[in-house]
Design a protein around this motif. Structure first.
Motif, PDB file in Angstrom:
ATOM      1  N   THR A  40      10.692  -8.271   6.455  1.00  6.40           N
ATOM      2  CA  THR A  40      10.633  -6.816   6.327  1.00  6.40           C
ATOM      3  C   THR A  40       9.187  -6.345   6.217  1.00  6.40           C
ATOM      4  OG1 THR A  40      12.773  -6.803   5.237  1.00  6.40           O
ATOM      5  CG2 THR A  40      11.399  -4.846   4.957  1.00  6.40           C
ATOM      6  N   MET A  41       8.389  -7.053   5.424  1.00  6.94           N
ATOM      7  CA  MET A  41       6.985  -6.666   5.270  1.00  6.94           C
ATOM      8  C   MET A  41       6.227  -6.784   6.593  1.00  6.94           C
ATOM      9  SD  MET A  41       6.581  -5.497   2.328  1.00  6.94           S
ATOM     10  CE  MET A  41       4.811  -5.359   2.333  1.00  6.94           C
ATOM     11  N   VAL A  42       6.499  -7.828   7.354  1.00  7.80           N
ATOM     12  CA  VAL A  42       5.832  -7.994   8.648  1.00  7.80           C
ATOM     13  C   VAL A  42       6.242  -6.875   9.594  1.00  7.80           C
ATOM     14  CG1 VAL A  42       5.728  -9.459  10.697  1.00  7.80           C
ATOM     15  CG2 VAL A  42       5.486 -10.473   8.441  1.00  7.80           C
ATOM     16  N   LYS A  43       7.523  -6.521   9.582  1.00  9.40           N
ATOM     17  CA  LYS A  43       7.992  -5.460  10.475  1.00  9.40           C
ATOM     18  C   LYS A  43       7.399  -4.103  10.070  1.00  9.40           C
ATOM     19  CE  LYS A  43      12.209  -3.555  12.431  1.00  9.40           C
ATOM     20  NZ  LYS A  43      11.921  -3.827  13.818  1.00  9.40           N
ATOM     21  N   VAL A  44       7.363  -3.808   8.790  1.00  7.22           N
ATOM     22  CA  VAL A  44       6.867  -2.510   8.314  1.00  7.22           C
ATOM     23  C   VAL A  44       5.367  -2.385   8.544  1.00  7.22           C
ATOM     24  CG1 VAL A  44       6.466  -1.160   6.221  1.00  7.22           C
ATOM     25  CG2 VAL A  44       8.713  -2.129   6.656  1.00  7.22           C
ATOM     26  N   THR A  45       4.609  -3.448   8.313  1.00 11.00           N
ATOM     27  CA  THR A  45       3.155  -3.375   8.433  1.00 11.00           C
ATOM     28  C   THR A  45       2.672  -3.677   9.838  1.00 11.00           C
ATOM     29  OG1 THR A  45       2.905  -5.686   7.781  1.00 11.00           O
ATOM     30  CG2 THR A  45       2.816  -4.028   6.024  1.00 11.00           C
ATOM     31  N   ALA A  93      -2.558  -4.302   4.915  1.00  5.95           N
ATOM     32  CA  ALA A  93      -1.691  -3.491   4.062  1.00  5.95           C
ATOM     33  C   ALA A  93      -1.983  -3.758   2.591  1.00  5.95           C
ATOM     34  CB  ALA A  93      -0.232  -3.775   4.372  1.00  5.95           C
ATOM     35  N   LEU A  94      -2.259  -5.018   2.252  1.00  8.85           N
ATOM     36  CA  LEU A  94      -2.569  -5.347   0.866  1.00  8.85           C
ATOM     37  C   LEU A  94      -3.917  -4.773   0.441  1.00  8.85           C
ATOM     38  CD1 LEU A  94      -1.341  -9.043   0.688  1.00  8.85           C
ATOM     39  CD2 LEU A  94      -0.234  -7.023  -0.260  1.00  8.85           C
ATOM     40  N   GLN A  95      -4.861  -4.648   1.385  1.00 11.65           N
ATOM     41  CA  GLN A  95      -6.175  -4.088   1.069  1.00 11.65           C
ATOM     42  C   GLN A  95      -6.166  -2.574   1.061  1.00 11.65           C
ATOM     43  OE1 GLN A  95      -8.829  -5.753   3.938  1.00 11.65           O
ATOM     44  NE2 GLN A  95      -8.711  -7.813   3.077  1.00 11.65           N
ATOM     45  N   GLY A  96      -5.126  -1.978   1.590  1.00 12.18           N
ATOM     46  CA  GLY A  96      -5.004  -0.524   1.558  1.00 12.18           C
ATOM     47  C   GLY A  96      -5.489   0.154   2.817  1.00 12.18           C
ATOM     48  N   ASP A  97      -5.722  -0.611   3.877  1.00 11.14           N
ATOM     49  CA  ASP A  97      -6.121  -0.003   5.142  1.00 11.14           C
ATOM     50  C   ASP A  97      -4.961   0.785   5.704  1.00 11.14           C
ATOM     51  OD1 ASP A  97      -8.504  -1.307   4.864  1.00 11.14           O
ATOM     52  OD2 ASP A  97      -8.015  -2.923   6.265  1.00 11.14           O
ATOM     53  N   ARG A  98      -5.259   2.041   6.081  1.00 10.38           N
ATOM     54  CA  ARG A  98      -4.207   2.884   6.646  1.00 10.38           C
ATOM     55  C   ARG A  98      -4.588   3.247   8.067  1.00 10.38           C
ATOM     56  NH1 ARG A  98      -2.439   7.061   1.864  1.00 10.38           N
ATOM     57  NH2 ARG A  98      -1.959   5.465   0.333  1.00 10.38           N
ATOM     58  N   GLU A  99      -3.646   3.060   8.955  1.00 14.87           N
ATOM     59  CA  GLU A  99      -3.871   3.389  10.346  1.00 14.87           C
ATOM     60  C   GLU A  99      -2.673   4.175  10.840  1.00 14.87           C
ATOM     61  OE1 GLU A  99      -3.948   0.924  14.459  1.00 14.87           O
ATOM     62  OE2 GLU A  99      -5.150   0.147  12.821  1.00 14.87           O
ATOM     63  N   VAL A 100      -2.944   5.319  11.475  1.00 14.50           N
ATOM     64  CA  VAL A 100      -1.874   6.160  11.991  1.00 14.50           C
ATOM     65  C   VAL A 100      -1.493   5.630  13.359  1.00 14.50           C
ATOM     66  CG1 VAL A 100      -1.213   8.482  12.696  1.00 14.50           C
ATOM     67  CG2 VAL A 100      -2.691   8.147  10.715  1.00 14.50           C
ATOM     68  N   GLN A 101      -0.202   5.340  13.528  1.00 12.50           N
ATOM     69  CA  GLN A 101       0.280   4.858  14.822  1.00 12.50           C
ATOM     70  C   GLN A 101       1.034   5.973  15.501  1.00 12.50           C
ATOM     71  OE1 GLN A 101       2.629   1.393  14.021  1.00 12.50           O
ATOM     72  NE2 GLN A 101       0.884   0.154  13.411  1.00 12.50           N
ATOM     73  N   ASN A 102       0.584   6.322  16.674  1.00 15.90           N
ATOM     74  CA  ASN A 102       1.258   7.354  17.448  1.00 15.90           C
ATOM     75  C   ASN A 102       2.315   6.701  18.321  1.00 15.90           C
ATOM     76  OD1 ASN A 102      -0.346   9.368  16.394  1.00 15.90           O
ATOM     77  ND2 ASN A 102      -1.926   9.090  17.968  1.00 15.90           N
ATOM     78  N   GLY A 103       3.368   7.427  18.583  1.00 15.51           N
ATOM     79  CA  GLY A 103       4.472   6.897  19.383  1.00 15.51           C
ATOM     80  C   GLY A 103       4.206   6.942  20.870  1.00 15.51           C
TER      81      GLY A 103
END
Length: 58
Positions: free
Chosen positions: A35-40, A47-57
């Motif tokens: 689940t974690m691999v699929k979500v991230t 994800a653990l470091q807090g990097d956020r990236e917006v993914q467009n569809g």
């Protein structure tokens, strides 16, 4: 009547219960990991470091 030593059946049942419990925990860990691999998107370290990236569809 006092409680005497455990019967052999209880020892075997306890061993089986421990085995089933360990298999259940392993199954939960595998499902949580998938689940974690699929979500991230496969970037768990990001994800653990807090990097956020917006993914467009698109």
């Amino acid at each position: 009547m006092s409680i005497s030593k455990q019967h052999d059946l209880h020892k075997r049942r306890f061993g089986r219960n421990v085995g089933v419990g360990l298999l259940l925990v392993a199954f939960i860990v595998i499902v949580f990991g998938m689940t974690m691999v699929k979500v991230t998107g496969g970037d768990i370290s990001g994800a653990l470091q807090g990097d956020r990236e917006v993914q467009n569809g698109g």
